[in-house]
Scaffold this motif. Structure first.
Motif, mmCIF file in Angstrom:
data_model
loop_
_atom_site.group_PDB
_atom_site.id
_atom_site.type_symbol
_atom_site.label_atom_id
_atom_site.label_comp_id
_atom_site.label_asym_id
_atom_site.label_seq_id
_atom_site.Cartn_x
_atom_site.Cartn_y
_atom_site.Cartn_z
ATOM 1 N N ASP A 86 0.843 -1.250 0.029
ATOM 2 C CA ASP A 86 0.102 0.010 -0.085
ATOM 3 C C ASP A 86 0.703 1.056 0.061
ATOM 4 O O ASP A 86 2.028 1.172 -0.227
ATOM 5 C CB ASP A 86 -0.930 0.014 1.116
ATOM 6 N N TRP A 124 -1.474 -4.101 -4.815
ATOM 7 C CA TRP A 124 -1.949 -3.189 -4.450
ATOM 8 C C TRP A 124 -3.070 -3.020 -3.784
ATOM 9 O O TRP A 124 -4.075 -3.508 -4.239
ATOM 10 C CB TRP A 124 -1.684 -2.127 -5.634
ATOM 11 N N GLN A 125 -2.830 -2.491 -2.227
ATOM 12 C CA GLN A 125 -4.296 -2.193 -1.814
ATOM 13 C C GLN A 125 -4.473 -0.656 -1.320
ATOM 14 O O GLN A 125 -5.374 -0.443 -0.500
ATOM 15 C CB GLN A 125 -4.406 -3.155 -0.388
ATOM 16 N N ASP A 159 -4.185 3.669 -2.512
ATOM 17 C CA ASP A 159 -4.642 4.700 -3.201
ATOM 18 C C ASP A 159 -3.993 4.176 -4.782
ATOM 19 O O ASP A 159 -2.931 4.018 -5.085
ATOM 20 C CB ASP A 159 -3.894 6.014 -2.791
ATOM 21 N N PHE A 160 -4.952 4.222 -5.705
ATOM 22 C CA PHE A 160 -4.766 3.822 -7.225
ATOM 23 C C PHE A 160 -3.714 4.646 -7.729
ATOM 24 O O PHE A 160 -2.605 4.309 -8.513
ATOM 25 C CB PHE A 160 -5.890 3.599 -8.165
ATOM 26 N N LEU A 178 -10.373 0.451 -5.488
ATOM 27 C CA LEU A 178 -9.434 1.080 -4.703
ATOM 28 C C LEU A 178 -9.803 2.770 -5.026
ATOM 29 O O LEU A 178 -10.465 3.139 -5.797
ATOM 30 C CB LEU A 178 -7.861 0.838 -5.498
ATOM 31 N N ARG A 179 -9.028 3.467 -3.761
ATOM 32 C CA ARG A 179 -9.254 4.853 -3.783
ATOM 33 C C ARG A 179 -8.747 5.468 -5.152
ATOM 34 O O ARG A 179 -7.654 5.109 -5.711
ATOM 35 C CB ARG A 179 -8.709 5.463 -2.510
ATOM 36 N N ALA A 181 -9.486 5.183 -8.321
ATOM 37 C CA ALA A 181 -9.314 4.159 -9.284
ATOM 38 C C ALA A 181 -10.164 4.768 -10.208
ATOM 39 O O ALA A 181 -11.519 4.881 -10.216
ATOM 40 C CB ALA A 181 -9.722 3.006 -8.906
#
Length: 383
Positions: free
Chosen positions: A31, A51-52, A54-55, A122-123, A125
Motif C-alpha cells: 500500500d 496493491w491495496q 490509493d490507485f 481502490l481509492r 481508481a
C-alpha cells in the motif's frame, strides 16, 4: 490462479497475462506506506506487489520503479558499454532483448486486483471496465489480478481504438483512419502501406491478403480497384479488427472475405500480398508476433506456398524490412535462396526508408541497424 495471504487468510483470484507470463510465486500485499527503494528490491527478487492503497499512488510507484530500472550504477553501465562495444550486431540485439525482458519483469511487479465486473475497488481508481471488456471479452463475475503495466497498455490500446490511426494511402480525411484493436499491431509505420498503394498492380481481379491484421492492406487494395479480396489470419482478434475497420471504411462485406486460417486460402489469385514479421526471433507477447517470427516460419511458409496459389501471370508481393540483415540475423543471400528454392523469380523491387522516430535516435542501442534499414516490396512471380 494467483494466491496471496492477508490478515491470516489465503485469497485466490484468476491471473491475467496477455503474454502468458506465470503469476509471481511470492505475492506481498502493498500500500501507500511501501517505500520505492524497498519495492524495487522486492521487484528485482521476483515478488509481486498486490496493491491495496490509493490507485494513483500505484501509478507513482510504477514510475519510480521505471526510474530505478533505467538508472544503471556507474560500474554496471561502464561494463555494459564495454560489452556492447565489442559485440556483433546480432549479439547487441540479443543483449538488448535480454535487458528489455529484465526491465519488463521488474515493472510487472505492481499488481492490481479486479472485481468480477472488471471494476477496480481502490481509492481514486479509474473506471476501465469498457477497455477490459474490449480486450478480454465480457466479464464473468470472477475476481482477477493483472499487472498495472498491462492494464495501462490495455487502456492505451482502447484510446487508439477510439481515435484511430490516419493512413494517407487510404485517401483524404475523415475516411482514412484505421482503428486497431487490443492485441492487433497498429499500422503506425506507414511506409509499407505506401508501397502497396503505389506498386503497379498485375490485375484487378482476385487478391489474397495473408495476415490481414487491422485490414489496412485489404482496404488499400479495394481503394485501388481490386474487385475481390480474400484476407486470412490465425488470430480471431485480428479478423474482428479487420471486419470493424472495413465496415467503418464503407467496404462491402462481400468484397473482402475474411478467413481464419494459417497463411493461404484455397485457390489461386492474380495478386498475393504478405507483410510477415521482419525479425527472426522469439516473441515475448502475442502482439510481438507482428514483429518477431522465430525461425522465419511465416516468411518461409509464404515463399514455399506462394507458387501454388498464384495465377500463371500473377504476382506475390512480399513486404519485408532488411532490419534483420543489418543485425546479422538473416543474410540477404538466405532470403534470395529461399525465393529460388520456392520456384520464384524477382520481377522487381520497390524500396523506401523508414520514417519512425527510432531511425534517428542515436541513443538507441540498435541505432546503426535502424539507420541503415530499408523496407522493400518484392514482386515475385513463378520462375
Amino acid at each position: 490462479m494467483i494466491e496471496w495471504s492477508r490478515q491470516g487468510q489465503t485469497h485466490k483470484a484468476l491471473w491475467r497475462s496477455e503474454g502468458g507470463a506465470p503469476a509471481p510465486r511470492r505475492v506481498e500485499v502493498a500500500d501507500d506506506t511501501l517505500a520505492a527503494d524497498t519495492a524495487y528490491r522486492m521487484a528485482c527478487e521476483g515478488t509481486g506487489l498486490l496493491w491495496q492503497g490509493d490507485f494513483q499512488n500505484a501509478r507513482h510507484l510504477l514510475q519510480a520503479l521505471k526510474r530505478r530500472a533505467d538508472r544503471k550504477p556507474r560500474k554496471s553501465a561502464a561494463k555494459a558499454s564495454q560489452k556492447l562495444a565489442g559485440a556483433t550486431p546480432a549479439e547487441a540485439f540479443h543483449l538488448h532483448r535480454q535487458a528489455q525482458a529484465q526491465r519488463a519483469r521488474v515493472l510487472a511487479a505492481v499488481l492490481i486486483p479486479l472485481e468480477g465486473d472488471y471494476g477496480i475497488a481502490l481509492r481514486r481508481a479509474p473506471d476501465w471496465r469498457v477497455a477490459c471488456t474490449e480486450a478480454w471479452g465480457p466479464a464473468t463475475g470472477e475476481r482477477s489480478v493483472a499487472t498495472l503495466r498491462e492494464l495501462l497498455g490495455l487502456v492505451g490500446a482502447h484510446e487508439w481504438r477510439k481515435k484511430g490511426v490516419e493512413v494517407p494511402a487510404l485517401g483524404a480525411p475523415p475516411n482514412n483512419r484505421i482503428h486497431p484493436h487490443y492485441g492487433v499491431f497498429s499500422p503506425v509505420r506507414g511506409e509499407y502501406v505506401d508501397l502497396v498503394a503505389q506498386a503497379p498492380l498485375p490485375g484487378h481481379g482476385l487478391a489474397f491478403d495473408i495476415g490481414v491484421g487491422t485490414g489496412v492492406l485489404s482496404a488499400v487494395l479495394v481503394r485501388r480497384g481490386v474487385r475481390q479480396v480474400v484476407a486470412t489470419d490465425q488470430d480471431p482478434r485480428a479478423l474482428a479488427c479487420a471486419r470493424d475497420n472495413l465496415a467503418r471504411l464503407g467496404v462491402p462485406p462481400q468484397q473482402v472475405e475474411l478467413l481464419q486460417t494459417d497463411l493461404f486460402p484455397p485457390g489461386r489469385a492474380q495478386l498475393v500480398v504478405c507483410n510477415p514479421p521482419w525479425v527472426p526471433a522469439r516473441a515475448s507477447s502475442p502482439i510481438e508476433h507482428a514483429v518477431y517470427d522465430e525461425g522465419s516460419r511465416m516468411l518461409r511458409g509464404f515463399l514455399a506456398g506462394l507458387k501454388d496459389h498464384l495465377e500463371p501471370e500473377g504476382e506475390g508481393w512480399l513486404i519485408l524490412s532488411d532490419f534483420a540483415e543489418h543485425l546479422g540475423l538473416r543474410p540477404r543471400d538466405q532470403l534470395l535462396g529461399w525465393i529460388a528454392e520456392a520456384g520464384l523469380t524477382v520481377a522487381g523491387r520497390h524500396d523506401v526508408k523508414p520514417r519512425h522516430a527510432k531511425a534517428a535516435d542515436a541513443a538507441d542501442p540498435l541505432h546503426a541497424a535502424r539507420a541503415a534499414e530499408v523496407t522493400s516490396l518484392w514482386r515475385l512471380r513463378q520462375a
